[in-house]
Each structure stands twice: as structure tokens, then as C-alpha cells.
Design a protein around this motif. Sequence first.
Motif, PDB file in Angstrom:
ATOM      1  N   ASN A 374     -22.828 -25.769 -20.635  1.00  0.00           N
ATOM      2  CA  ASN A 374     -23.054 -26.037 -19.219  1.00  0.00           C
ATOM      3  C   ASN A 374     -22.979 -27.523 -18.899  1.00  0.00           C
ATOM      4  N   GLN A 375     -21.931 -27.902 -18.185  1.00  0.00           N
ATOM      5  CA  GLN A 375     -21.788 -29.221 -17.584  1.00  0.00           C
ATOM      6  C   GLN A 375     -21.253 -28.980 -16.186  1.00  0.00           C
ATOM      7  N   ASN A 376     -22.163 -28.625 -15.288  1.00  0.00           N
ATOM      8  CA  ASN A 376     -21.752 -28.173 -13.967  1.00  0.00           C
ATOM      9  C   ASN A 376     -21.239 -29.284 -13.072  1.00  0.00           C
ATOM     10  N   ASP A 377     -21.555 -30.527 -13.394  1.00  0.00           N
ATOM     11  CA  ASP A 377     -21.210 -31.607 -12.479  1.00  0.00           C
ATOM     12  C   ASP A 377     -19.994 -32.405 -12.932  1.00  0.00           C
ATOM     13  N   VAL A 378     -19.147 -31.830 -13.785  1.00  0.00           N
ATOM     14  CA  VAL A 378     -17.898 -32.476 -14.182  1.00  0.00           C
ATOM     15  C   VAL A 378     -16.748 -31.494 -13.977  1.00  0.00           C
ATOM     16  N   VAL A 379     -15.548 -32.030 -13.796  1.00  0.00           N
ATOM     17  CA  VAL A 379     -14.349 -31.201 -13.683  1.00  0.00           C
ATOM     18  C   VAL A 379     -13.817 -30.939 -15.087  1.00  0.00           C
ATOM     19  N   LYS A 380     -13.511 -29.673 -15.374  1.00  0.00           N
ATOM     20  CA  LYS A 380     -12.939 -29.301 -16.663  1.00  0.00           C
ATOM     21  C   LYS A 380     -11.500 -28.834 -16.449  1.00  0.00           C
ATOM     22  N   LEU A 381     -10.643 -29.146 -17.411  1.00  0.00           N
ATOM     23  CA  LEU A 381      -9.214 -28.870 -17.286  1.00  0.00           C
ATOM     24  C   LEU A 381      -8.825 -27.685 -18.159  1.00  0.00           C
ATOM     25  N   ILE A 382      -8.015 -26.803 -17.592  1.00  0.00           N
ATOM     26  CA  ILE A 382      -7.585 -25.624 -18.329  1.00  0.00           C
ATOM     27  C   ILE A 382      -6.109 -25.373 -18.023  1.00  0.00           C
ATOM     28  N   PHE A 383      -5.303 -25.154 -19.076  1.00  0.00           N
ATOM     29  CA  PHE A 383      -3.881 -24.858 -18.892  1.00  0.00           C
ATOM     30  C   PHE A 383      -3.651 -23.377 -19.144  1.00  0.00           C
ATOM     31  N   LEU A 384      -2.957 -22.722 -18.202  1.00  0.00           N
ATOM     32  CA  LEU A 384      -2.700 -21.287 -18.271  1.00  0.00           C
ATOM     33  C   LEU A 384      -1.251 -21.074 -18.709  1.00  0.00           C
ATOM     34  N   LEU A 385      -1.080 -20.434 -19.858  1.00  0.00           N
ATOM     35  CA  LEU A 385       0.249 -20.289 -20.459  1.00  0.00           C
ATOM     36  C   LEU A 385       0.708 -18.837 -20.401  1.00  0.00           C
ATOM     37  N   PRO A 386       1.752 -18.534 -19.595  1.00  0.00           N
ATOM     38  CA  PRO A 386       2.274 -17.165 -19.541  1.00  0.00           C
ATOM     39  C   PRO A 386       2.928 -16.765 -20.864  1.00  0.00           C
ATOM     40  N   GLU A 387       2.987 -15.475 -21.087  1.00  0.00           N
ATOM     41  CA  GLU A 387       3.595 -14.954 -22.307  1.00  0.00           C
ATOM     42  C   GLU A 387       5.083 -15.301 -22.338  1.00  0.00           C
ATOM     43  N   GLY A 388       5.571 -15.737 -23.505  1.00  0.00           N
ATOM     44  CA  GLY A 388       6.978 -16.066 -23.673  1.00  0.00           C
ATOM     45  C   GLY A 388       7.336 -17.493 -23.315  1.00  0.00           C
ATOM     46  N   TYR A 437      -8.461 -27.269 -22.142  1.00  0.00           N
ATOM     47  CA  TYR A 437      -8.589 -25.941 -22.731  1.00  0.00           C
ATOM     48  C   TYR A 437      -7.292 -25.168 -22.486  1.00  0.00           C
ATOM     49  N   LEU A 438      -7.052 -24.161 -23.317  1.00  0.00           N
ATOM     50  CA  LEU A 438      -5.824 -23.372 -23.225  1.00  0.00           C
ATOM     51  C   LEU A 438      -6.164 -21.891 -23.164  1.00  0.00           C
ATOM     52  N   ILE A 439      -5.574 -21.188 -22.188  1.00  0.00           N
ATOM     53  CA  ILE A 439      -5.676 -19.731 -22.124  1.00  0.00           C
ATOM     54  C   ILE A 439      -4.262 -19.166 -22.089  1.00  0.00           C
ATOM     55  N   LEU A 458      -0.842 -24.726 -14.103  1.00  0.00           N
ATOM     56  CA  LEU A 458       0.253 -23.865 -14.532  1.00  0.00           C
ATOM     57  C   LEU A 458       1.531 -24.687 -14.607  1.00  0.00           C
ATOM     58  N   ASP A 459       2.453 -24.270 -15.474  1.00  0.00           N
ATOM     59  CA  ASP A 459       3.725 -24.983 -15.585  1.00  0.00           C
ATOM     60  C   ASP A 459       4.531 -24.826 -14.305  1.00  0.00           C
ATOM     61  N   ASP A 460       4.407 -23.674 -13.671  1.00  0.00           N
ATOM     62  CA  ASP A 460       5.130 -23.382 -12.437  1.00  0.00           C
ATOM     63  C   ASP A 460       4.160 -22.731 -11.465  1.00  0.00           C
ATOM     64  N   ARG A 461       4.125 -23.207 -10.238  1.00  0.00           N
ATOM     65  CA  ARG A 461       3.164 -22.680  -9.263  1.00  0.00           C
ATOM     66  C   ARG A 461       3.363 -21.193  -9.001  1.00  0.00           C
ATOM     67  N   TYR A 462       4.579 -20.679  -9.229  1.00  0.00           N
ATOM     68  CA  TYR A 462       4.849 -19.267  -8.974  1.00  0.00           C
ATOM     69  C   TYR A 462       4.296 -18.364 -10.077  1.00  0.00           C
ATOM     70  N   GLU A 463       3.789 -18.972 -11.164  1.00  0.00           N
ATOM     71  CA  GLU A 463       3.171 -18.183 -12.229  1.00  0.00           C
ATOM     72  C   GLU A 463       1.734 -17.802 -11.886  1.00  0.00           C
ATOM     73  N   TYR A 464       1.238 -18.323 -10.775  1.00  0.00           N
ATOM     74  CA  TYR A 464      -0.157 -18.089 -10.398  1.00  0.00           C
ATOM     75  C   TYR A 464      -0.475 -16.598 -10.324  1.00  0.00           C
ATOM     76  N   PHE A 465       0.381 -15.838  -9.648  1.00  0.00           N
ATOM     77  CA  PHE A 465       0.079 -14.429  -9.408  1.00  0.00           C
ATOM     78  C   PHE A 465       0.162 -13.594 -10.680  1.00  0.00           C
ATOM     79  N   SER A 466       0.966 -14.026 -11.656  1.00  0.00           N
ATOM     80  CA  SER A 466       1.061 -13.270 -12.902  1.00  0.00           C
ATOM     81  C   SER A 466      -0.091 -13.586 -13.847  1.00  0.00           C
ATOM     82  N   MET A 467      -0.745 -14.743 -13.646  1.00  0.00           N
ATOM     83  CA  MET A 467      -1.814 -15.160 -14.556  1.00  0.00           C
ATOM     84  C   MET A 467      -3.208 -14.890 -14.006  1.00  0.00           C
ATOM     85  N   ILE A 468      -3.379 -15.020 -12.689  1.00  0.00           N
ATOM     86  CA  ILE A 468      -4.727 -15.015 -12.131  1.00  0.00           C
ATOM     87  C   ILE A 468      -5.425 -13.682 -12.347  1.00  0.00           C
TER      88      ILE A 468
END
Length: 685
Positions: A374-388, A437-439, A458-468
Amino acid sequence: MKNKKIGFLLVILAIAVVGVVIYFISRPPPQELLPQTFAELPEKPKLIAEFHHGTTADSDEIAPNAPEGFSLTDTRPIYSVAFSPIDASLIASVNANGSIKLWNINNTKEPIKILRHPGVYPSIGFSPTGELLASAGFGTLILWDVASGMKLDSLETSKRQFAFTPNGHQLATVSNAVKVWDIRNPKKITKIATLPFNEALKATGWACAVDISSDGQLIAAGYANGNVNVWNLKTKELVKTLETGLLEMDFLKFSPNTRFVSVGGKEWKHHGSQGYIMWDLSNWQRHGEVLRGNIDNLVFSPDEKICVSANDQSFSGRGVEFWSVENGEPITFLPTQARDVSFSNDGRILVTGGREGIIQLWELTPQQLELSTNQNDVVKLIFLLPEGKEIPPNLTVKLDKSVREAQDFYADEMERHGFGRKTFSFETDENGKAKVYLIKEDNTKNYDLTNNTWLGVLDDRYEYFSMIWKLDITGLNETFWYPTHGGHTVKDNIWHNEIEGITPGRIVFTSVKDLKREPLAYVLRDAFGLPYDPIQLEPNALKRFFSRINDKMPWGKKWAKLSKCQAEWLYKSRFFNPNQPFFNKPPQMIMNVSLMDATNSRRFQFEIADEDGMHQVQLFIPIDMKNQRWRKKFYDCRALKGKEKASVEFEISDPEIETVVLRMIDMHGNIASREFIIKEKTDEK
């Protein structure tokens, strides 16, 4: 003429050669592909077993003393659960109809023993030695022998609450008075004492909750008038009376090392439950309070680092929530409704009892046990990687650079408005670089994003709907209801909705292409609680083209800049002031509207209060007059400079506005808002 042409061509060739040479000299060196490492995300508590309490032959009949209208359908909810203090494999559960079952946690199919309490809505608990089980509710407390399942003795008590002394020799119960019983011979319970009331301290009314400290020195009882009396158990002398403002106590608990005492319950002047209030016993001062939804019961972890609250109301709160005892910081939550929870003796496993008659066992992770997630007062970075797809080269370096540029942007804007170079913080690794972090899309782990603020990339903004949809964001970007006077009410033709707070835990998204100073700073606005500020698109294509060119210039990007109100708001934001306490007192907001003159202008007047001190309020009005409750836009703000009570006014000239929202940030960065709807007089009842 021919020589002139040759000379001209030679000049052009020379210029081209010089240009090529300059290009190769001045071009940046090839980008070195640096190794990339990603941090491991913590996981949520793991569900390791489920037990279906169900019904049995001896509990198919309605229990005696059941209230009118009680049916077998009402018997399903689990009302109490308990872990044996000496046998880590033994748990007990009881449903609303008094059916008690003892379970071995390694056998989810069949209970070890089935007992029956002669009353509805009972509670249960093991004695410190683990040899006895007590059940109490609707007039009777029974002691059971755990080994044989035999009933040993019983006594009269009107409440469900009871407490054992640490050595297991005595038992305390509550009704119209607090009574202490000798249970060294559990087959013959003997009353030792009735603790005295102190009329001068208003310790009147019936007692609702009781507990005994782990050192056996203190006994405390909570009363229906909101007072908590604390006595010396040995001398029976009153040590302290604490005032809570609660009119009914649902629970009262000493912490395992007797550092704190916590109480919770309902206040009928307000709406619903109040959460919990905690006192520091070393100085009898309020340690803090958490008022974020309904709490039916609360337990401390054996090491006293965590307290866990149970809640079976889906509309108020987030199920079973974990809090830091030290500062009230939320740690994680379980998306399950429960009336009761209990820790194993080593603190690694939690048992919950739910509305559907299911008992669940949850195993906590080492990070949660050590409070390192728990570190609620900091921004944490996460990269979302689609399959392939592959991770972009030097992504972590680019993220580190981009988030620092966004930091500088906010520092520049805060300084421009006279608030110094304040800016937000982000999570870093041991080398001071941005921790990323990586998911992956094919991930099977149940990662815990609860209560943290995430920048999802995300690497591409259009990957949002496939990952979210594969990302578990349960509990993120949500609100809760504060206890308020009367809840949602109509007063003077104005509908006052519930006062909402923002739960810790936000997530915003961007793409690698948009990892630039101003665009990234704009995306982070929502994470910091800044108001929705839509970018107005120019309808004319030619003007839109030149507007985009203008945005590339140093004087452009006005859409990203902060207003004075926004900078002032961020001055007390948690992200710009880390390590703020998370304990929070409930605010109050009331609105009145009056005509200013013969024109259509109206004066919107607000009476607001918050014991934590108020920093700023903002008013929002509808964007679309046909759907006024859908989205709102910022209208104006007022600085309050730490006042605990204030009256503020806003003038609005548009007569069609029927809905407004007032938002407030207090001196600790807690945010509250309330929607007000102006109703026709004919609608008033």
C-alpha cells in the motif's frame, strides 16, 4: 553556357555532399537496447476453501424466539464465524437460525459436529484454551464442550456480545448491565460481579457490546447512548468513559497488545453505519476513525498491524476491507459480502461468513502481511502487453523520462500560480528509476490493483478494449457514501443526494505514442481528482489544422495548463502531500437557492462543515441541459483556508439549471461531493 550548367550542378552536388556529411555527423547515435526489468505485482488474497453451511434436519424448524415474519429463507446467512485459538485446522460457523457447525478446514464437505443454539441471529466464539465454544443470542448464552459437542451450561443474556478473559476462567456478558461470570467449572456458571453504572458520566441505557483486554486488566462496554465505559477488571473501578456519538454499538474490540480499542455501530441521527472509531489507550486520545460505508464487525490481526472489517451491504462499502491500524490506510479488500470475519492464530488465513450461507477461507500474501503493497499517495506504472506482441525497446527508460517530464509540468504550473514547485510522486526502484509493472494478456494470476493509483500504458491506444476486460479493476474508480443527516432528503424543494467520497484506487490509461509532457500530464488529471474538463474540438477543418500546428509551438497546449482553481486544489492533494493520515471525519453539505433580483440570476448558498478543515470547494453545472444528471462541467471555486465551518455562495444566471454538484477537498486531501436537484413544488411531499 555549358560551363555555367556544369558549375551549377557541381554546386548542387557539393551542397548535397555537405548535407549528407552534416547529417551523419549530427545524427544521434543508434539507440542502445538496454535490458528491461519489470516489477512483480502483488496478488490478491487467495481463496483456498469454501464450506456450504446449508440446512440440517435439526435446523429445518424455525428457532424459538424468532421475530414475526422470520422464514426458512432467512436462515441462510452466516451470522458469525470463529477460528480455534489452538487448532489451526478447526473453524466454527453459525447461521441466522442458530445452526452451529464445526469444520476441519481440510474437509469442505462434511462438518465435524452440528450443534443448535435455541435462538436466531446468534454469535459464537472459542474460549482462549479452545476447549469451550460459546453461542449467544436472543436471551441465552450456552457453553459447549468442543471435543464432545455436549451442552455444558447456559445463562440468560439479552445480547449477542460476550468476551472471555485471557486465561479462560471468566466470561463477560451484556444486557441492561455488564455481568462477569466464573466459568472455571463450565457445568456450573457462577456470577461474580455486575459492573456499576456512573450516572454522573451518563453511562445509562442498555449495554450493547463488551470486550476484555488481552492482558486481562481492562473490561470495556459500549452503551446505546454512545458512551464506552472502561473498568479495571480486578477492582471493578471505572477507569475512563469515552464518547463516540454512536447510538448503538455493533462491536467493541481491544487490539491484541492492548494498544487500542475500537468501536463501531449506527447513529440514528445519521444514515446507516458509521464505520469504526479507534482510541489510543496510552493517552486515551482518538487514534482515528474510518467512516467509509457499513461495517458489521471488525477484527485485529494477531500482530496488530491490520484490522479487517466485515460488511454484508453491497450498496455501502466494498465487502471485506483490510486497513492499516497505524494510520487507517486501506490495504486491500475481498469482493465478498460478510457479516463476520476471524483470523487464524498465526494471522495468515482469514475466514468469512456470507449472506448466501457460504464460509470462505482466504490466504493472505506476504506483501499484505507486511503492509508493503500500500502506497496510496504515489502513481504506479503498469504496462499492458497483448498476446502475440513484444515489449517496445527501452520502454522502461521512456516511461521514466516521460513521468519526470509530467512531474516538471505540474511543478511549473504550481509555481506559475504561486504555490511553489509542488508536484506528484511516483514509485521508484532501488536505483531511483521508475518502477514499472507488467501484465500480459495471457496472465492467469489474480493481481491486486486495489487502493493504488495506476497509470496503465499500452503500446497502441486501440488495444485498450482488448485488454481492459481481462484486467481486474474491481474496486477502482469507485465512490462510497458518508453517513449524513437523513441520507438523501428533500428540503425546501431541493433534493440532497448522499454525500459521496472517493475510494482509494484509481486507474487511467495512455499509449506509448502519447508519453509526452503535456498529454501525459492531462491524462493524470483524473487520477488526482481534478474535475472533468472536456477539450472542445474545433468544427472547422482548416481552423482545426492550424490549431494542431499551434499546439506544437511553445506557446500552444493551453488545454493542458492548470487554472488557478486547479492548482489550488492540488496544493492539498494527497499526491502532492504524501504520508497524510487516512482517518477521516464525515463532512456535511446543505444547499439553498434564492433569486437575486428581477433577472433570472439565482444565488446558490451552501452550508458546509468538516472537522478535518476544508481547503477548497468547487461547483459543477450540467454540460447537457436535456440530461442534466449525466455529466457536469466546472463552474467556479472558493478557497476555505482550513475552516471547519463555512457558508459559500455562487451566482448562476442560467434559469434552466436544475442540478449542481458541490465538491470539497479537506486539509488531508480527502474528497467529498454531493449532488443537489431542484425540484418543482408539486413534487414535494
